[in-house]
Write an enzyme that holds these catalytic residues in place. Structure first.
Site, short mmCIF file in Angstrom:
data_model
loop_
_atom_site.label_atom_id
_atom_site.label_comp_id
_atom_site.label_asym_id
_atom_site.label_seq_id
_atom_site.Cartn_x
_atom_site.Cartn_y
_atom_site.Cartn_z
N GLY A 1 34.98 33.33 35.84
CA GLY A 1 34.43 34.49 35.68
C GLY A 1 33.44 35.10 36.91
O GLY A 1 32.85 36.17 36.67
N GLY B 1 34.42 35.57 40.09
CA GLY B 1 35.15 35.96 41.42
C GLY B 1 34.64 37.39 41.47
O GLY B 1 34.44 38.18 40.78
N CYS C 1 36.99 39.64 39.72
CA CYS C 1 37.41 39.10 38.01
C CYS C 1 36.71 39.94 37.25
O CYS C 1 35.50 40.31 37.41
CB CYS C 1 36.94 37.72 38.17
SG CYS C 1 36.84 37.13 36.56
P1 5GP Z 1 35.98 35.14 45.13
O1 5GP Z 1 36.11 34.08 45.92
O2 5GP Z 1 36.91 36.29 45.38
O3 5GP Z 1 34.70 35.40 44.69
O4 5GP Z 1 36.88 34.26 43.93
C1 5GP Z 1 38.15 33.68 44.04
C2 5GP Z 1 38.49 33.17 42.65
O5 5GP Z 1 38.76 34.27 41.52
C3 5GP Z 1 40.01 32.69 42.47
O6 5GP Z 1 40.39 31.63 43.24
C4 5GP Z 1 40.25 32.67 41.13
O7 5GP Z 1 39.96 31.51 40.61
C5 5GP Z 1 39.72 33.84 40.76
N1 5GP Z 1 40.56 35.18 40.38
C6 5GP Z 1 41.51 35.66 41.01
N2 5GP Z 1 42.16 36.62 40.85
C7 5GP Z 1 41.58 36.74 39.35
C8 5GP Z 1 41.36 37.72 38.21
O8 5GP Z 1 42.47 38.59 38.30
N3 5GP Z 1 40.92 37.50 37.17
C9 5GP Z 1 39.84 36.44 37.09
N4 5GP Z 1 39.21 36.11 35.89
N5 5GP Z 1 39.64 35.45 38.12
C10 5GP Z 1 40.47 35.66 39.29
#
Ligand code: 5GP
Length: 346
Positions: free
Chosen positions: A180, A182, A185
């Protein structure tokens, strides 16, 4: 129904307390870490920051840019075996710095096997599903461990110590932590499920380290300070999506709008990803990711220097000569403010 009363923390809830230090300059800080992994017994040394296995982050071009810094890239799972073959043949030196991402189907298993056969230096398997609490993941980890005893297996995503232990006992060397947090996300909005990321890291690192396992703090870092907080909380590796998106090497589509360049970035469970890879969102599910347009940021090199420079500087503020010491030197203070935003955010 039960309610847990103790407060769980995100990166925005803490700052590092500075400590007296003998370090004169951030150039004295060593960010390289050496790991020997629990099940595979394999050793790896490098800077434990990982580009996420997302379409417009975990590309082969990103891997080449990050491998120069001994950083890792979890290559997204939509490249074909033929594309892998070309990459591995042209750049064998990059093999120790990439992770082969996979889902948990039989087809995924066969594809992973074919990719790993291309070069023995392909060391890491990243088994990735949104909900790591499924019994199916545990069984899949056991299957992959039996088939590849000498590969480093990462599995996730989970956010609590009980499931970290179960995955490590099933054969994972590394557990990926984060549900949650991301940047693209929407799981928390669509499902109400989640766990503040810093607390998830602290609790899961404790569980993993007790068994000789490792964790990846995955998601929620918005700036170099957050990356440092993830390491300070006990993450062995930190995975970044949004912070590495929008660059030349990210592999996303560049769009011109209002005289400026932008790059599309989307979650792997977003409508955009499902339209591209699965022929649309299946009727039984909701998209749990969003699509955003980021200002195009040019080559990733400057962002990498910014991230690594920030973490080095954190280490000097708390007196850690090596990244490995950061968590021991960390005292977090709970806060209700972060940076002064009177002139906006950098
Ligand atoms: P960020 O560094 O962009 O905050 O988070 C990256 C992480 O978000 C990814 O490694 C993956 O675990 C998660 N993530 C990527 N795409 C999605 C998505 O469509 N839905 C959700 N719930 N998480 C995602």
């Amino acid at each position: 129904m039960r309610i847990e009363q103790d407060l769980k923390l995100g990166f925005k809830d803490v700052l590092f307390r500075p400590k007296r230090s003998t370090l004169k300059s951030r150039s004295q800080v060593e960010l390289t870490r050496e790991f020997t992994f629990k099940h595979s017994g394999r050793q790896w040394s490098g800077v434990p920051v990982i580009a996420a296995n997302m379409d417009s982050v975990g590309s082969f071009d990103m891997a080449l840019a990050l491998a120069k810094h001994q950083m890792l890239t979890a290559i997204h799972k939509h490249y074909t075996v033929e594309q892998w073959q070309s990459f591995v043949t042209a750049h064998p030196e990059a093999c120790p710095y990439v992770m082969v991402s996979t889902g948990t189907s039989d087809a995924d298993f066969e594809k992973t096997k074919a990719i790993l056969a291309l070069n023995p230096d392909l060391l890491f398997i990243c088994i990735d599903i949104a909900n790591g609490y499924s019994e199916h993941l545990v069984q899949y980890v056991q299957r992959v461990r039996a088939a590849f005893p000498d590969k480093v297996i990462s599995a996730g995503n989970v956010v609590t110590g009980d499931m970290v232990e179960e995955l490590i006992l099933a054969g994972a060397d590394i557990v990926k932590v984060g549900i949650g947090p991301g940047s693209v996300c929407t799981t928390r909005v669509k499902t109400g499920v989640g766990y503040p990321q810093l607390s998830a890291i602290i609790e899961c690192a404790d569980a993993a380290h007790g068994l000789g396992g490792r964790i990846i703090g995955d998601g929620g870092c918005t700036c170099p300070g957050d990356v440092a907080k993830a390491f300070g909380g006990g993450a062995d590796f930190v995975m970044l999506g949004g912070m590495l998106a929008g660059h030349e090497e990210s592999g996303g589509e560049v769009i011109e709008k209002d005289g400026k360049l932008w790059m599309k970035f989307y979650g792997m469970s977003s409508q955009s990803a499902m339209d591209k890879h699965s022929g649309g969102v299946a009727q039984y599910r909701a998209a749990e990711g969003k699509t955003v347009l980021l200002p195009f940021r040019g080559p990733v090199e400057l962002s990498v220097q910014d991230i690594l420079g920030g973490v080095r500087s954190t280490c000097t503020y708390v007196g850690a000569a090596q990244l490995k010491e950061l968590t021991k030197r960390t005292t977090f203070i709970r806060v209700q403010e972060q940076e002064n935003q009177v002139f906006g955010r950098e």
